[in-house]
Scaffold this active site. Structure first.
Site, mmCIF file in Angstrom:
data_model
loop_
_atom_site.group_PDB
_atom_site.id
_atom_site.type_symbol
_atom_site.label_atom_id
_atom_site.label_comp_id
_atom_site.label_asym_id
_atom_site.label_seq_id
_atom_site.Cartn_x
_atom_site.Cartn_y
_atom_site.Cartn_z
ATOM 1 C CG ASP A 14 -1.767 -1.236 1.325
ATOM 2 O OD1 ASP A 14 -2.289 -1.668 0.294
ATOM 3 O OD2 ASP A 14 -1.866 -1.788 2.439
ATOM 4 C CG HIS A 42 -5.012 -1.679 -8.841
ATOM 5 N ND1 HIS A 42 -4.453 -2.929 -8.780
ATOM 6 C CD2 HIS A 42 -5.738 -1.637 -9.966
ATOM 7 C CE1 HIS A 42 -4.847 -3.619 -9.831
ATOM 8 N NE2 HIS A 42 -5.616 -2.869 -10.574
HETATM 9 P P1 IMP Z 1 -3.281 -12.641 2.817
HETATM 10 O O1 IMP Z 1 -2.372 -12.208 1.708
HETATM 11 O O2 IMP Z 1 -4.718 -12.297 2.567
HETATM 12 O O3 IMP Z 1 -3.072 -14.081 3.188
HETATM 13 O O4 IMP Z 1 -2.895 -11.795 4.135
HETATM 14 C C1 IMP Z 1 -1.657 -11.959 4.815
HETATM 15 C C2 IMP Z 1 -1.133 -10.624 5.337
HETATM 16 O O5 IMP Z 1 -0.751 -9.807 4.242
HETATM 17 C C3 IMP Z 1 -2.171 -9.823 6.114
HETATM 18 O O6 IMP Z 1 -1.520 -9.110 7.144
HETATM 19 C C4 IMP Z 1 -2.709 -8.849 5.090
HETATM 20 O O7 IMP Z 1 -3.229 -7.682 5.673
HETATM 21 C C5 IMP Z 1 -1.445 -8.558 4.291
HETATM 22 N N1 IMP Z 1 -1.729 -8.153 2.911
HETATM 23 C C6 IMP Z 1 -2.123 -8.941 1.888
HETATM 24 N N2 IMP Z 1 -2.288 -8.228 0.770
HETATM 25 C C7 IMP Z 1 -1.972 -6.957 1.072
HETATM 26 C C8 IMP Z 1 -1.909 -5.743 0.309
HETATM 27 O O8 IMP Z 1 -2.168 -5.685 -0.903
HETATM 28 N N3 IMP Z 1 -1.521 -4.641 1.003
HETATM 29 C C9 IMP Z 1 -1.197 -4.667 2.321
HETATM 30 N N4 IMP Z 1 -1.231 -5.775 3.054
HETATM 31 C C10 IMP Z 1 -1.612 -6.910 2.445
#
Ligand code: IMP
Length: 496
Positions: free
Chosen positions: A21, A49
């Site tokens: 982000d 996005h």
């Molecule tokens: P997952 O990718 O949904 O398994 O989440 C695992 C960790 O990565 C969590 O802490 C999410 O908040 C973080 N996360 C996953 N995708 C993003 C993103 O696009 N931006 C920021 N954090 C992310």
């Protein structure tokens, strides 16, 4: 446009050096003008996005931002390293169609991993328990990658071949159903009712999953996506060296399963290595790797240690509380300032000023000061030039703190053959949650610049106090700061 300075560069990458982000979307758009092909190599619908079509804003999760360049013949690729939930992609295509936009320029790797309803159920179920909670996006990302490495995953190619799809689906479901039979049926039913799982369409109270419904839906997705599914690795390799290729990172280095702040990470390798591999290249084939960092604050969503977090544990708990959104914060904290003397409230002030709320989940992002030990760690793996973003968000901040090192305050802890002990100083972060949770930041304090920067277009015109901070960061991490961003618009970009 910065690429005029590098006439020999043909393949470049943009990756985030933090926890995601950081404003990659803006820079993908900036470099897309130069690129002939824009390729994503990791992650899935956990990314998000914002795309503006005919004045309306949409949040896209899978389709790359370069899709808007359809008419200019630029190709968009969702590479082999990604995990694709066809429900999301077909939904995003429908939005494009309604806006009278074509998508002839989208290709999806036939080896991209398929996200199935069972992945989403397992992801959400794990997040229900307090133990081992990661704060995932609930998009089934972890379980989909697990299946890939367990060699029981399905790929996009499988939806084109109905017989093998059914065989592989059955094999994939077997252990999961056995396990889900041990779970409270009411909890399961509730998870399955989620919109993301099509309001219970895949649920069967006897067999848990309605296999026929999964097959019917996935085969219907195949009809929509068929022409876009191909060997994108081969396509990218053929174009390499002859056309301009932009690799678009997802998430951030500190969320990489291989390099990030394990175990609070995502399940793909979002470093440059993972990104290159995820589109069928090696990182050695990338001419310039740009690393984005927010400055001079940073943020994370979800669980996990964050040494410089403003308000510490209080902020982490608040941001993890269900139902907290920008609206709730506005109601409760109204006009809190970026200079509030209380760190918890100051974090909220910065979050509001910078509009830091997740585009995928709407969650408030946790806010902290720029952490140089983490940045020094992140740039080591192939990042050549830095892009500092969101500078304008701290225009009215009177004092800026930058963490230059940590003091370790935890119990004795072996790191390989080194013993970490209370009082040790750490200049390059150890990306391990067990260590980071005990790292107390040591700050350098600088006066803020206290004037608006959104209209500044050249480096020389930036306030001296800000230039001093940029020089400090560049010196501390041994990387050139090539670009600065002072607002969301493309023209609010300063090339040094
Ligand atoms: P997952 O990718 O949904 O398994 O989440 C695992 C960790 O990565 C969590 O802490 C999410 O908040 C973080 N996360 C996953 N995708 C993003 C993103 O696009 N931006 C920021 N954090 C992310």
């Amino acid at each position: 446009m910065i690429m005029e300075r590098y006439p020999n560069a043909r393949t470049i990458a943009i990756v985030c050096t933090q926890w995601g982000d950081t404003g990659k979307g803006k820079f993908v758009d900036y470099f897309a003008e130069w690129a002939d092909i824009i390729a994503r190599g990791t992650g899935g619908a956990n990314a998000g996005h914002t795309i503006v079509i005919n004045g309306t804003q949409y949040i896209f999760h899978l389709i790359p931002s370069g899709i808007l360049y359809d008419k200019q013949g630029k190709m968009n690729v969702i590479g082999n390293g990604t995990v694709v939930y066809p429900y999301v992609i077909t939904h995003e295509l429908t939005i494009l169609q309604k806006a009278n936009m074509t998508h002839n320029n989208l290709r999806i790797s036939h080896r991209a991993k398929l996200v199935l309803p069972q992945h989403i159920v397992l992801d959400r179920l794990r997040e229900c328990g307090a133990d081992g909670k990661i704060g995932t996006t609930g998009r089934g990302i972890g379980p989909a990658y697990e299946d890939h490495y367990a060699r029981i995953g399905l790929t996009m190619n499988d939806i084109l071949n109905p017989d093998s799809f059914v065989t592989k689906l059955r094999r994939n479901l077997k252990d999961k159903v056995q396990f889900l039979r041990t779970v409270d049926p009411e909890v399961l039913r509730e998870i399955m009712q989620h919109e993301y799982l099509q309001f219970g369409a895949y649920f069967n109270p006897n067999t848990i999953f309605d296999e026929d419904a999964i097959v019917a839906n996935y085969l219907s997705y195949a009809e929509v996506l068929r022409d876009m599914i191909c060997d994108t690795d081969e396509m990218v390799r053929c174009m390499w060296g002859r056309h301009n290729i932009l690799l678009e990172g997802a998430q951030g280095h500190l969320l990489s399963v291989d390099f990030g702040t394990y175990q609070f990470v995502t399940s793909s390798d979002c470093s440059i290595q993972g990104l290159a591999k995820g589109v069928g290249l090696s990182e050695k084939q990338v001419d310039i790797v740009f690393g984005i960092a927010n400055a001079f604050f940073m943020k994370r969503v979800g669980e996990g240690p964050f040494p410089t977090e403003l308000g510490g544990a209080h902020s982490a708990t608040w941001c993890g509380t269900k139902g907290v959104t920008r609206t709730t914060e506005l109601e409760q904290f109204g006009n809190v300032s970026v200079n509030d003397p209380d760190p918890f409230r100051q974090g909220i002030g910065i979050r509001m000023a910078a509009r830091e709320y997740g585009s995928t989940t709407g969650r408030p992002r946790r806010i902290g000061w720029l952490d140089l030990p983490l940045l020094r760690y992140a740039v080591q793996t192939g990042i050549q030039k830095l892009i500092l973003t969101k500078l304008d968000c701290l225009d009215s901040c009177e004092t800026i703190h930058i963490c230059n090192a940590y003091v370790y305050e935890g119990p004795d802890h072996w790191l390989g053959n080194c013993l970490l002990q209370k009082g040790d100083h750490i200049a390059i972060a150890v990306p391990d949650a067990e260590v980071l949770q005990y790292c107390k930041p040591l700050y350098q304090t600088f006066p803020g610049w206290n004037e608006p920067t959104g209209n500044v277009r050249t480096y020389d015109d930036l306030p001296d106090a800000l230039k001093k901070l940029v020089a400090y960061v560049s010196h501390e991490v041994h990387r050139e700061v090539a670009i600065l961003s002072v607002g969301p618009e493309r023209e609010q970009t300063i090339v040094r």
